[in-house]
Design an enzyme around this catalytic site. Structure first.
Site: not given
Ligand code: NAD
Ligand code: ZN
Length: 234
Positions: A67, A102, A119, A208
């Site tokens: 983290y 996020n 989350h 997406n």
């Molecule tokens: P995920 O990683 O499962 O999916 C990411 C999605 O974003 C994919 O479908 C991908 O095709 C799409 N994508 C990638 N780049 C893109 C862009 N530039 N424009 C549009 N779409 C794009 O993420 P999720 O669905 O949020 O689920 C994962 C879990 O992980 C969440 O619960 C979240 O809490 C956590 N997470 C958070 C962060 C953050 O806070 N930034 C980062 C990683 C994971």
């Protein structure tokens, strides 16, 4: 953009009430790795092996290191054009709610106001013993009561904060248009907000890079980067 982009623009312009759901893809162009896809690995661990209550119980130091690494990435990252477009849209709508999966703070830093963190937040930590919450501090993760603190995020296998989920459901069910950005739509219950909006009568637009399990049920699926599509859509 594909064929429905013009229609989607019209729905958004006419909408009085908009609900947005964002996922890790919304922050990808800011340099924050998604969980699923390249860059999701850290020292050969999968997020599924670190973001769990069991992992923290076994090795809190390892989980905190992960983290701390992620917090550093977030702290250095800047909101992208997609974040800014969503913040601007909010200023033009009577009702606007942005639910995000996020844990970063890029929507806040882009100027969005009515944000729901489904989350949790990576800059919050919570004491395991007394539940006191802290904004992120430097140094060891110890509470004033002596208990150790854990990241203020929702881990795999844990429930979502009830009030946050309820607010997001209300927003999705009462909006004219639901905009779904950068989520793989496989993490539940967040993903269930998409069919909920649809059932409640909203026009649903997905942005997406790829097809998702929801692409078939939405009214318009736009393939491409959020930072490129959103500014032209709004
Ligand atoms: P995920 O990683 O499962 O999916 C990411 C999605 O974003 C994919 O479908 C991908 O095709 C799409 N994508 C990638 N780049 C893109 C862009 N530039 N424009 C549009 N779409 C794009 O993420 P999720 O669905 O949020 O689920 C994962 C879990 O992980 C969440 O619960 C979240 O809490 C956590 N997470 C958070 C962060 C953050 O806070 N930034 C980062 C990683 C994971
Ligand atoms: Zn405490």
């Amino acid at each position: 953009m594909t064929g429905c982009a013009t229609a989607a623009k019209g729905w958004l312009r006419a909408a009085k009430s908009v609900a947005v759901l964002t996922g890790a893809g919304a922050s990808a162009e800011s340099g924050i790795p998604t969980f699923r896809g390249a860059g999701g690995l850290w020292r050969n661990y999968k997020p599924e092996d670190l973001a769990t209550p069991g992992a923290f119980a076994r090795d809190p130091k390892l989980v905190w290191e992960w983290y701390d690494w992620r917090r550093e990435i977030v702290a250095k990252a800047q909101p992208n054009a997609g974040h800014y477009a969503l913040a601007k849209l909010e200023q033009h709508k009577a009702a606007f709610t942005l639910a995000t999966q996020n844990v970063d703070d890029l929507h806040e830093r882009a100027g969005s106001k009515n944000i729901i963190h489904l989350h949790g937040e990576i800059f919050v930590e919570r004491c395991l013993k007394c539940a006191k919450e802290y904004r992120h501090r430097k140094g060891p993760h110890v509470c004033e009561c002596g208990g150790i603190t854990r990241p203020g995020v929702v881990w795999f296998g844990e429930g979502l904060p009830e009030a946050a989920l309820k607010r997001a459901m209300d927003a999705m069910c009462s909006c004219d248009v639901a905009l779904i950005v950068g989520t793989s739509a496989v993490v539940y219950p967040a993903a269930s907000l998409i069919p909920l909006a649809k059932r409640c009568g909203a026009k649903v637009i997905e942005v997406n890079l790829e097809e998702t399990p929801m692409s078939g049920i939405v009214d318009c699926s736009l393939k491409g980067k959020g930072g490129e599509i959103l500014p032209t859509l709004l």
